[in-house]
Enzyme design. Sequence first.
Site, PDB file in Angstrom:
ATOM      1  N   PRO A   1       0.817  -1.216   0.000  1.00 30.82           N
ATOM      2  CA  PRO A   1       0.000   0.000   0.000  1.00 30.82           C
ATOM      3  C   PRO A   1       0.848   1.261   0.000  1.00 30.82           C
ATOM      4  CG  PRO A   1      -0.965  -1.615   1.442  1.00 30.82           C
ATOM      5  CD  PRO A   1       0.349  -2.199   0.969  1.00 30.82           C
ATOM      6  N   CYS A   2       0.553   2.164  -0.946  1.00 31.99           N
ATOM      7  CA  CYS A   2       1.436   3.296  -1.195  1.00 31.99           C
ATOM      8  C   CYS A   2       1.045   4.559  -0.441  1.00 31.99           C
ATOM      9  CB  CYS A   2       1.483   3.606  -2.691  1.00 31.99           C
ATOM     10  SG  CYS A   2      -0.118   4.069  -3.388  1.00 31.99           S
ATOM     11  N   GLN A   3      -0.129   4.588   0.199  1.00 26.69           N
ATOM     12  CA  GLN A   3      -0.590   5.824   0.821  1.00 26.69           C
ATOM     13  C   GLN A   3       0.389   6.408   1.844  1.00 26.69           C
ATOM     14  OE1 GLN A   3      -2.385   3.121   0.423  1.00 26.69           O
ATOM     15  NE2 GLN A   3      -4.346   3.612  -0.544  1.00 26.69           N
TER      16      GLN A   3
END
Length: 393
Positions: free
Chosen positions: A81-83
Amino acid sequence: MNSIELFTGAGGLALGTHQAGFRHRGLVEWNEDACDTLRKNASANAVPGIDHWRIHHADIRILPFNMFGNGDMDLVAGGAPCQPFSLGGKHRAQDDARNMFPEFVRAVRELRPRAFILENVKGLLRASFRNYFEYIKLQLTYPTLTKKHLEDWTDHLARLEKVHTRGRFPGVHYNVVSQLLNSANYGVPQQRERVFVVGFRADTGLEWNFPEPTHSEDALLWDKYISGDYWKRHGLSPRDPGKGVALSSVRMRDLEDGEPLKTKPWVTIRDALADMPAPRADRESKEFSNHRLIPGAKVYPGHTGSPIDQPSKTLKAGVHGVPGGENMIAYEDGKVRYLTVREAARVQTFPDTWHFEGAWSEAMRQLGNAVPVGLAEVVAKSVAAKLESTGGH
């Protein structure tokens, strides 16, 4: 060759690695709508050979990776997950509960694949995250050197650095390289920059480098303003390069005096959507799934859309709904409209047979989080070719 896919999302990286010749033993995803998308396409065999896909709707933090095999894994791939590292996110990085890099490292440690592919957002390279990015790479280089109980990540980084500078390590370790790749440079109709981290288990003795770009902006400029082939291809009259195009006189002169480039032109939105009917708001297309116009697109500062004769800007998922500026087409006459889900899928190089579950905003969120299939396939094919050159484990 066998593989597993982590943080699968709507399946961009998984589909790219599949098309490169890998066969997934399992795909792991937490989001329910994304799992529905994966199940729908697997059951329909939307792309030949994926009907065997086993989708695990699970919390990866409690998943035992030995369920996928023991000692015979060729590839572990995934986009954590890149958030936590996104330029549009809250920038909490290693302190963010959504930081799943440790779970990717655990998968490499427990499965010991011959190779891995990890991708993430450009924001991971920001100066404020630089040390943590080095920490990620060193953990993947020495996955068995785990963090001790109550040890701070910076202290763990220091230990890994000492081992790395010593230059010898008897345990399992990987030769790791990373690079920022622009999707447009590989034939994707989108200027989407992604960080790829690729590693090969050291005992394979394999040497590898990232694939060279196949497409370029200069080749597109040549196609438009030197040969004029771009406009001819679309049945349009030639455009003046001075109109809405930022070209220095020096660069234009170099293009005019030079030979045609070896790279192909960047693929534009117009190129990508050329054979599709205009979407309608009152009904979905019979020929293309997920192809229905969503009205209400408007221009305001920072929300201007993507010019139709350029690759799209990066499609983004956003935290609250869809940030439409990146998901609009901007026409030459100043009009704008939202991309349909199917058009956004084209921009992300998903095949037309790939269906997206969920409402428009949810489907666009899945697409905004996805790895372009075409870019994933280019990298994965290069990794597959290198692994196939030796065979075995």
